[in-house]
Design a protein around this motif. Structure first.
Motif, PDB file in Angstrom:
ATOM      1  N   VAL A 149      31.462  42.560  41.679  1.00  8.67           N
ATOM      2  CA  VAL A 149      32.911  42.463  41.910  1.00  8.67           C
ATOM      3  C   VAL A 149      33.333  40.992  41.983  1.00  8.67           C
ATOM      4  CG1 VAL A 149      34.716  42.904  43.630  1.00  8.67           C
ATOM      5  CG2 VAL A 149      33.020  44.663  43.135  1.00  8.67           C
ATOM      6  N   VAL A 150      34.258  40.589  41.123  1.00 13.38           N
ATOM      7  CA  VAL A 150      34.797  39.219  41.179  1.00 13.38           C
ATOM      8  C   VAL A 150      36.336  39.273  41.186  1.00 13.38           C
ATOM      9  CG1 VAL A 150      32.817  38.040  40.137  1.00 13.38           C
ATOM     10  CG2 VAL A 150      34.583  38.987  38.652  1.00 13.38           C
ATOM     11  N   ASP A 151      36.902  40.299  41.844  1.00 14.75           N
ATOM     12  CA  ASP A 151      38.354  40.530  41.817  1.00 14.75           C
ATOM     13  C   ASP A 151      39.154  39.275  42.170  1.00 14.75           C
ATOM     14  OD1 ASP A 151      37.453  43.107  41.522  1.00 14.75           O
ATOM     15  OD2 ASP A 151      38.262  43.858  43.419  1.00 14.75           O
ATOM     16  N   PRO A 152      39.980  38.772  41.243  1.00 10.63           N
ATOM     17  CA  PRO A 152      40.879  37.676  41.613  1.00 10.63           C
ATOM     18  C   PRO A 152      41.895  38.161  42.648  1.00 10.63           C
ATOM     19  CG  PRO A 152      40.729  37.894  39.229  1.00 10.63           C
ATOM     20  CD  PRO A 152      40.111  39.119  39.817  1.00 10.63           C
ATOM     21  N   LEU A 153      42.201  37.318  43.606  1.00 14.85           N
ATOM     22  CA  LEU A 153      43.148  37.661  44.664  1.00 14.85           C
ATOM     23  C   LEU A 153      44.316  36.681  44.648  1.00 14.85           C
ATOM     24  CD1 LEU A 153      42.871  38.815  48.142  1.00 14.85           C
ATOM     25  CD2 LEU A 153      43.468  36.410  47.985  1.00 14.85           C
TER      26      LEU A 153
END
Ligand code: 6CM
Length: 258
Positions: free
Chosen positions: A72-76
């Motif tokens: 998981v590398v979800d941009p926030l």
């Protein structure tokens, strides 16, 4: 320079060399420009697919679900408006190491590895272990900068802090018990001033700060996606609320720092 006698005047070098002479400077310049441009983009721009995952009053947090090799590398991207504080103050407390243990609840140990200049530092941080994953650490440079306010030339400056992962030969990745995290973080702060109509002097009641916080964290090694997303959902709102409350509390009886 020379004295009348022709003797050279000894020049004491400054305690730290200017950041622009540092090996990391080209990367810092490039990353800061990119990150500020991205932070300035609205949530709706570019049909980017941001989904709202947390909301509390003025605070809104969005993420894009992204994975790289199953990680998981979800941009926030978070936006918040906080009354009574300036962008300079928010960036000062986010950047300066002496306050970090006060507000960063996931922190176990912080070390300043290098003072590149007054506005550019290199950190090693060990974060608290989150079950069932291994403990994480991170090495990053951190740079604070004042930006011209193009929209309102008489208005207060815009301030930013950019943190970006880097390497340090004395702290090699994944050598001890920690798994190395990689991150890019941008905090961008715009101060709004609404002067009192009766001409009385400005007070903290007349100012507010629009905060944009963007981050991309690569956990570096395997961590269950569902646990990671649950951790982010819990920790990011907690961070932004706690940190901004901390800045309000620290500044309430101090002169306004524009
Ligand atoms: O931006 C934030 N803090 C800065 C100063 O410390 C800096 C550091 C960011 C570190 C972000 C790492 C947080 C995640 C730690 C736990 C990871 C566990 C992975 C395994 C879980 C299954 O930019 C505020 C950062 C707020 C983070 C919530």
């Amino acid at each position: 320079e020379r004295l009348k006698s022709g003797q050279a005047v000894p020049v004491t070098p400054p305690p730290t060399s200017p950041a622009f002479q540092h090996r990391l400077w080209p990367e810092i310049e490039k990353t800061v420009k990119q990150q500020v441009a991205m932070a300035r983009m609205g949530i709706g721009d570019c049909g980017s697919g941001w989904q709202l995952f947390a909301e509390d009053g003025e605070m809104k947090m969005y993420r894009r679900e992204e994975e790289v090799d199953g990680m998981v590398v979800d941009p926030l991207k978070a936006v918040h408006v906080v009354k009574g504080i300036t962008g300079h103050e928010v960036c000062h407390y986010f950047f300066s190491p002496q306050y970090r243990y006060d507000w960063e609840t996931t922190l176990e140990q912080m070390t300043v590895l290098e003072t590149i200049s007054d506005d550019t530092l290199m950190f090693h941080q060990i974060h608290k272990r989150i079950w069932p994953a291994s403990q994480r650490d991170v090495v990053f440079w951190s740079h604070m900068r004042k930006l011209p306010n193009d929209q309102d030339r008489d208005g207060p400056d815009i301030w930013t802090v950019v943190n970006n992962s880097t390497e340090d030969p004395d702290h090699p990745a994944n050598a001890g018990k920690c798994v190395r995290i990689f991150l890019t973080v941008c905090l961008l702060c715009q101060t709004r001033v609404i002067p009192p109509k009766d001409g009385t002097p400005l007070s903290r009641d007349n100012i507010s700060c629009k905060i944009t916080y963007c981050s991309v964290v690569n956990p570096g090694g395997w961590a269950p996606a569902s646990v990671l997303r649950a951790v982010y959902k819990r920790e990011y709102p907690k961070f932004l609320k706690r940190f901004t409350a901390y800045v309000k509390n620290q500044t309430k009886s101090k002169p306004i720092m524009y």
